[in-house]
Structure formats: C-alpha cells, structure tokens
Design an enzyme around this catalytic site. Structure first.
Site, PDB file in Angstrom:
ATOM      1  N   GLU A  55       0.881  -1.018   0.112  1.00 15.88           N
ATOM      2  CA  GLU A  55      -0.063   0.095   0.013  1.00 15.88           C
ATOM      3  C   GLU A  55       1.035   1.293  -0.041  1.00 15.88           C
ATOM      4  O   GLU A  55       1.476   1.483   0.890  1.00 15.88           O
ATOM      5  CB  GLU A  55      -0.797   0.042   1.135  1.00 15.88           C
ATOM      6  N   GLU A  72      -4.535  -7.395   2.555  1.00 15.45           N
ATOM      7  CA  GLU A  72      -3.317  -8.110   3.213  1.00 15.45           C
ATOM      8  C   GLU A  72      -3.249  -9.675   2.640  1.00 15.45           C
ATOM      9  O   GLU A  72      -2.461 -10.358   2.338  1.00 15.45           O
ATOM     10  CB  GLU A  72      -2.814  -8.037   4.499  1.00 15.45           C
ATOM     11  N   PHE A  88       4.041  -1.197   8.153  1.00 17.69           N
ATOM     12  CA  PHE A  88       4.056  -1.770   9.438  1.00 17.69           C
ATOM     13  C   PHE A  88       3.999  -3.113   9.386  1.00 17.69           C
ATOM     14  O   PHE A  88       2.605  -3.673   8.760  1.00 17.69           O
ATOM     15  CB  PHE A  88       3.109  -1.313  10.250  1.00 17.69           C
ATOM     16  N   ASP A 106       2.900  -5.198  11.586  1.00 13.45           N
ATOM     17  CA  ASP A 106       1.518  -5.569  12.299  1.00 13.45           C
ATOM     18  C   ASP A 106       0.424  -6.280  11.308  1.00 13.45           C
ATOM     19  O   ASP A 106      -0.275  -6.884  11.786  1.00 13.45           O
ATOM     20  CB  ASP A 106       1.164  -4.435  13.036  1.00 13.45           C
ATOM     21  N   ILE A 137       0.654  -7.852   8.738  1.00 15.48           N
ATOM     22  CA  ILE A 137       0.892  -9.189   8.242  1.00 15.48           C
ATOM     23  C   ILE A 137       0.053 -10.176   8.805  1.00 15.48           C
ATOM     24  O   ILE A 137      -0.230 -11.115   8.130  1.00 15.48           O
ATOM     25  CB  ILE A 137       2.419  -9.687   8.664  1.00 15.48           C
ATOM     26  N   HIS A 194       0.784  -0.845  15.691  1.00 14.56           N
ATOM     27  CA  HIS A 194       1.559  -0.367  15.079  1.00 14.56           C
ATOM     28  C   HIS A 194       3.231  -0.576  15.502  1.00 14.56           C
ATOM     29  O   HIS A 194       3.929   0.251  15.673  1.00 14.56           O
ATOM     30  CB  HIS A 194       1.521   1.046  14.792  1.00 14.56           C
TER      31      HIS A 194
HETATM   32  C1  LIG Z   1      -4.729  -4.082   7.711  1.00 17.04           C
HETATM   33  C2  LIG Z   1      -4.286  -2.563   7.667  1.00 17.04           C
HETATM   34  N1  LIG Z   1      -3.506  -2.398   6.340  1.00 17.04           N
HETATM   35  C3  LIG Z   1      -2.816  -1.183   6.233  1.00 17.04           C
HETATM   36  C4  LIG Z   1      -3.278  -0.395   7.229  1.00 17.04           C
HETATM   37  C5  LIG Z   1      -2.413   1.087   7.085  1.00 17.04           C
HETATM   38  N2  LIG Z   1      -3.585   2.312   6.706  1.00 17.04           N
HETATM   39  C6  LIG Z   1      -3.953   2.793   7.592  1.00 17.04           C
HETATM   40  S1  LIG Z   1      -5.077   3.899   7.183  1.00 17.04           S
HETATM   41  C7  LIG Z   1      -5.041   3.534   5.645  1.00 17.04           C
HETATM   42  C8  LIG Z   1      -6.036   3.875   4.750  1.00 17.04           C
HETATM   43  C9  LIG Z   1      -7.427   3.690   5.037  1.00 17.04           C
HETATM   44  O1  LIG Z   1      -8.079   4.265   4.226  1.00 17.04           O
HETATM   45  P1  LIG Z   1      -9.611   4.121   4.084  1.00 17.04           P
HETATM   46  O2  LIG Z   1     -10.192   2.853   4.666  1.00 17.04           O
HETATM   47  O3  LIG Z   1     -10.302   4.640   3.204  1.00 17.04           O
HETATM   48  O4  LIG Z   1      -9.954   5.229   5.183  1.00 17.04           O
HETATM   49  P2  LIG Z   1      -9.515   6.695   5.419  1.00 17.04           P
HETATM   50  O5  LIG Z   1      -8.389   6.825   6.129  1.00 17.04           O
HETATM   51  O6  LIG Z   1      -9.814   7.227   3.925  1.00 17.04           O
HETATM   52  O7  LIG Z   1     -10.581   7.350   6.390  1.00 17.04           O
HETATM   53  C10 LIG Z   1      -4.211   2.226   5.679  1.00 17.04           C
HETATM   54  C11 LIG Z   1      -3.758   1.859   4.304  1.00 17.04           C
HETATM   55  C12 LIG Z   1      -3.938  -0.584   8.393  1.00 17.04           C
HETATM   56  N3  LIG Z   1      -4.049   0.274   9.393  1.00 17.04           N
HETATM   57  N4  LIG Z   1      -4.302  -1.892   8.498  1.00 17.04           N
END
Ligand SMILES: Cc1ncc(C[n+]2csc(CCOP(=O)(O)OP(=O)(O)O)c2C)c(N)n1
Lengths: 328, 327
Positions: free
Chosen positions: B29, B60, B83, B85, B87, B129
């Site tokens: 990502e 994931e 991160f 985490d 995984i 995290h």
């Molecule tokens: C399982 C997981 N993968 C990746 C992340 C890293 N991450 C945190 S916020 C985010 C984007 C989230 O997007 P969305 O669900 O559209 O919510 P928004 O931030 O736009 O409100 C990512 C990829 C995470 N927290 N958890």
C-alpha cells in the site's frame, strides 16, 4: 426563499446535529494544533470534512447500541458520547483519557456509552459490528451494531465476509462506508473497478443506499430508516456516504500531489457545517446569531478540554501491564 | 567505506536486484509513486514502472495469497507490509501455504517470496503499530526470518533474501531506519549469509546476544560499562531462522556468562531458544545462570510513560549485565 427541513426532522434535531458537528470540527482543529505543538504523542487522523456522517448516524443510537470504528475515529467517539475532555486527554497520553492513556487516537474505547473501539487495523470493525448484531439478536435485545469504515476498507476481505455474515444471519447491523475517495494516497478509483460501494450490497442481497455524506440531514434520514429496520428485525443495511477529507490523511503529512488541489477547494465549498447552516437558515429554523452562539459554546468546551488534558497526569509506568488478562 | 542509512542500504539492494532480475515485483500500500510509507521503494516506480511496483488495495490476505501463486509460477514477489503488524491478516496464507509449499510439493516448487515490514516499539505508535512478531514467525518451518541491525547487514541480507529460494520475512526496526553506517559502494556486490551471527564487540566477562534496536542499545550499555571495568561481548544473531548457535557457544566458552536482550516477549521467545541451545550444548562453560531481559509481556501502550516502562533501555541493560557479572 424558505425551504423546509425534510419531513420527520425537527428543528431541535437539526440543531443537535449542528452542535455535534461543531464539536467534532473544533475538537479536530484543536487536536491538529496540539499535534503541531507536540502535545499529541502518536498518529492523528482527523475527520474534518466528514462530520455529518458520524453526527447523522449516531443521533439515532443509544448507549446500548455498539459502534465499531477506525483509525479516523475521533468523530465517531464524540458523536457516540465520549467527551472532548476524554478525547483530548487520551491523545495527550493522560490517565484521564477514555482509554486511560493506553490507546491514543487509534484505540479510543468507552464501552459505557457503546464506543467499542477505534482501530489501528483497517477493517475488523466490519466483522465486529456484524458480531454485535448477532449478539443482540441472540439475546433478544432491540440494539444495533454499527460499523464505520473507509472506502479502502471495502476492498478488504473483512468487508465482503462481514456483509455476507450479517446478511445470512439477518443481524441488526448498519454498515456505514465513508467514501472519501482515497486510502492514504491511493485513489479508490485505482483500488477498485466499481467505485459505488453501495452497489456491492446487492451481492449479499442487502439494501445498499447511497447518500451525500456532506449532507447531515440526508445521512440522518437514511441512517434513521436503516436503524429502524434493523431494530424491527429487518436485517442489515449498507449505507455509502460520498464525502472527502479536506485535511491530510494524518497530521504532519503534506499534499504530495496524489489528489488535485482544486478538488480540496471544491469540497471545502461543500463543507458539511456550512451546508447544514444554510439549510437551517433557508428553512427559517435558525438565525445566524443562534448558530454562532452554538459555535461559541462549543469553542469554550473544546478549549476547556485541551486545558483539562494538559493539566492531567500521565499514567504511572508501574501500571503498564494491567488489564492484559481478566482480573480474578 | 561510504556511510549511508539503513533505509537507503536496503532500498539500494532492492533496486540493484530488480535491475538484474526482471521477475522481481513489489506489492504493498503506497509503494508505487509514493515510494512507500517508510521510503522503502522511493524512486523505484519511476525506474521500474507500475507492473513491478504495484500499489494494492488494503487486502493483506489477498495479496499475500496472490504472491504465493506468483512465486510458484516463476516470479519473485516482494510484499511490503509497511508496519509489519498488518501481516497478521495474512497469517493463514503464510503458515499454511507459503511456508509449506516446498514441502508439500516434495521440493518441486520453490517459494522465492520476500515479505518485509517495520517492527518495533517507539513514538507512541500504540499496539497496532508496534509489534515485532519474529518469534512467532521463527516458529514456522519453511520460513526464514531476518532482522538486520546495521546498514551493512540491511543490504547484505536483502541481497541474500532476493536470491534465496525460500520465503523470507525481513524485519526492519523503525528506529534503525535513519541510522548510518559503512556500506560497500553500489557496484561492489556483497551479501551476508543467513545463519551467521556477528560479534560486534569483543569482551571477556559476559556475552550479550541482542537483535535489531536492542543490539544498538546493548552496544551503548557495553560502552558505558567499559568505564566500570566490565567487558561485555556483544553478538547480533542477524537472522533468527536460521539461528547461529556456534558463535554464541564460542563466546560463552570465553566469558562463562550469557544474557539475551530482546524487545519482544520473553515467553517462548528468541531468548528462550538461545538459552536452551546454550544450556544444551554449552552447559559446562557456564559460570552463572543464563539471564534474559525482555520487553514486557503486554500489548503496547500509547502514553510515553507507559511505553518507556515496557522496553529495555541502555540503563536497564547495563544493570542486567552488572547483576549477571556479580552472580
Ligand atoms: C490491515 C491494515 N492495512 C494497512 C493499514 C495502513 N493504513 C492505515 S489507514 C489506511 C488507509 C485507509 O483508507 P480508508 O479505509 O479509505 O479510510 P480513510 O483513511 O480514507 O478514512 C491504511 C492503508 C492498516 N492500518 N491496517
């Protein structure tokens, strides 16, 4: 030109929405400032631009209904009944925070009012809300489980599994997708070929509703119907709220060019607070002075919250391993 | 030798391997144009294009499973979790599929899959995290687990990982990414083998085994103790699956004392494994019980006062060494 509030929405309800949206907006702006001055210790994802959604949905919930939230959860927490003091203190890492300083922004908990947690992991809220619905149905209770999540989460397996589970068990659950069009810096239109999340409900034979997520009254009405249906045994609903976050993904991040700056400006013109204020005055339901008075009352509450948090003690390091297991 | 950061060293290895091996592609990502949340792929999108730097949805389990299939059919995928985490959402794919595939196919299939992510407690990142997870993953047969602590090792171990036919989990401590150290010039090819520990400081009174950030903190503690006349030998295992026992045994033969410092949990952990092996094969060389100093057995708290209370630091490490030398 006077245009009335939608049927079934009273002036008091609309003003309560406005007050909550002000509370969220001003808290977020206060927290953003606190981030810049180093008072917030970890990450901080603000909800600026999306306030209408949490406010419109949670207005229908009682403390017995269970909300499951995300990394962008300050608005959900406030709308569900966490106080600004508890929110600020949590982000400042203090003992008086809603998670006693153990969680920070992404781990806000207050089960006493039905806030079952914000989350640092994207998407499990969807499954947990389905589980809350199942539990309420099993126990014969009239409550609902509610999941808030982003467009990004809708591409996770948990979304598809959670909706399917809630559908087959007809669990009283509301799935609220806050489609702000980006997951961090990845455009939703890149991450899926079908950017209408609400249409995905059809795969599970579940009602899928699309609303303007910046229109608090539209969210309020759509959520009201879905929640009433769920309470009456009519099963789950997916509501997609089309919206936009006008600040960075997280505080401290810059606009790096992944989205057009004109879009940010255009969405700022559709600011949900301004839209609601406009609706209220067009309907002759509130004067500008009345709306300003609400904003001023909220300003004092938020200022007090920051002050309270600053003056609160840090937790005692000796308690760091409390609560790992149930107490005997 | 020039000095570069840990993060640049690891990225350089990835970029150099991508230049010679067209079957390498990276998923994750924000690893495309953005260059990775931790700058793990900065500049690579411009160089290698979208097909080889594929931004993913937040899926994931999905992209690990997909990469498992790609690795079985001629590609060499790199999964970047940012991160680490995250995984955990893919744990079943990794344990049941990725790690078992070579065995299930009686060695006919290879699994050249690299998974990487940032580990570690710090900066009030809180419990989703801050994990390390290497002990959990080192408990899976079929998987390699690599935890570099210096820029040199970051590049050398990345080179090995990207030429290895086994699936590798490559873990980078967040608080090491910006640290600098000597690394050979870009053209000079070199690699660090798996299963070979490094004695990073020689000493005669006590052996201290430490990984990742704790290795750095232990060196600080050892430096401070030298002024008190305590001479600590410090060993960085570098990889924990495979785990080099011989280097530790050899050191303990000299010092008679062993401490394992680990940010991660004590129960069933890296320290337990090292201690068991030394008790097994080096019992007669020990002059004192084997000691462990670990992060607390708890999810990671947010508040700085709580976070600081659960991780070893140079002061607590130095004290543990003093105590052991007195035993
Ligand atoms: C399982 C997981 N993968 C990746 C992340 C890293 N991450 C945190 S916020 C985010 C984007 C989230 O997007 P969305 O669900 O559209 O919510 P928004 O931030 O736009 O409100 C990512 C990829 C995470 N927290 N958890």
């Amino acid at each position: 030109m006077s245009s009335r509030l939608p049927a079934g929405v009273t002036r008091d309800q609309a003003l309560a929405l406005y007050r909550m949206m002000q509370t969220i907006r001003q808290s977020e702006e206060g927290l953003a400032k606190a981030c810049a001055s180093g008072l917030v210790h970890g990450a901080c994802h603000t909800y600026v631009g999306e306030e209408a959604i949490a406010s419109g949905v949670c207005a229908h919930l009682t403390h017995d209904d269970a909300v499951f939230s995300t990394h962008r959860g300050h608005g959900h927490a406030l709308a569900k009944g966490v106080t600004p003091r508890e929110l600020f203190a949590e982000l400042f890492g203090r003992e008086t925070g809603c998670s006693h300083g153990r969680g920070g922004s992404m781990h806000l908990f207050k089960p006493e009012v039905g806030l079952m947690g914000t989350s640092g992991i994207v998407a499990p809220c969807i499954l947990q809300a389905a589980g809350a619905g199942y539990s309420f149905k099993l126990r014969g209770l009239p409550h609902v489980g509610v999941a808030f999540f982003g467009d990004g989460a809708s591409n996770n397996g948990a979304f598809h599994e959670g909706l399917n589970l809630a559908a087959i068990y007809q669990a009283p659950t509301l799935f609220v997708c806050e489609n702000n069009q980006y997951a961090t810096e990845v455009a939703f239109s890149y991450a899926t070929r079908n950017t209408d999340v609400y249409k995905k409900a059809a795969s599970f034979d579940m009602p899928g509703i699309c609303v303007d997520g910046n229109d608090a009254l539209a969210v309020y009405q759509a959520a009201g119907e879905a929640i009433a249906r769920a309470r009456a045994g009519g099963g789950p609903t997916l509501i997609e709220c089309k919206t936009y976050r006008t600040r960075a993904h997280a505080e401290g991040m810059r606009e790096s060019g992944y989205r057009p700056l004109e879009d940010i400006e255009a969405w700022k013109r559709r600011d949900p607070l301004k839209l609601l204020a406009g609706r209220l005055s067009a309907a002759d339901e509130a004067s500008q002075a009345e709306l300003d008075a609400i904003a001023e009352q909220v300003r004092l509450i938020v200022e007090d919250a920051a002050e309270f948090a600053r003056n609160s003690p840090y937790p005692d390091g000796a308690t760091a391993t409390d609560h790992v297991y149930a107490e005997a | 030798m020039r000095e570069i950061t840990y993060s640049v060293a690891a990225r350089e290895a990835l970029s150099e391997r991508m230049a010679v091996d067209p079957t390498i592609f990276v998923v994750g990502e924000g690893i495309g144009r953005r260059g990775g949340n931790f700058a793990t792929t900065l500049g690579l999108y411009e160089r290698y294009g979208q097909m080889r730097l594929a931004d993913t949805p937040i899926s994931e389990r999905g992209f690990v499973g997909m990469c498992c299939g790609a690795a079985m059919t001629g590609a060499r995928p790199v999964v970047d979790f940012m991160f680490v985490d995250f995984i955990l959402d893919a744990f079943g794919e990794i344990f049941n599929q990725v790690a078992k595939m070579q065995y299930m196919s009686s060695g006919r299939l290879k699994m050249p899959l690299l998974m990487r992510g940032c580990i570690g407690i710090g900066g009030s990142a809180a419990t989703h995290h801050s994990g390390s997870y290497y002990a959990q993953f080192a408990n899976i047969p079929g998987l390699r687990v690599v935890v570099p602590s210096t820029p040199y090792d970051a590049k050398g171990l990345m080179n090995t990982a990207l030429t290895c036919d086994d699936p590798v989990l490559y873990l980078e401590h967040k608080n090491l990414l910006a640290t600098k150290g000597p690394v050979p010039e870009p053209e000079e090819s070199f690699s660090v083998p798996f299963g070979k520990a490094r004695v990073s400081r020689e000493g005669k009174d006590v052996t201290v085994v430490a990984l990742a950030l704790m290795h750095r903190k232990t060196l600080e503690a050892a430096e401070a103790l030298a002024a008190e006349g305590i001479s600590a030998e410090v060993i960085d295992p570098r990889t924990i699956s495979p785990l080099d026992t011989d280097t530790v045994l050899e050191s303990v033969r000299k010092t008679g004392r062993l401490l394992i410092v680990d940010e991660s949990f004590q129960p069933m952990g890296v320290g337990a494994e090292v201690a068991a092996r030394v008790a097994d094969q080096g019992f007669d060389d020990l002059d004192a019980p084997i000691r462990r100093l670990n992060g607390a057995f708890t999810p990671t708290p947010y508040s700085p006062t709580l976070e600081a209370a659960i991780v070893p630091n140079p002061t607590t490490i130095a004290q543990a060494i003093r105590d052991l030398v007195k035993e």
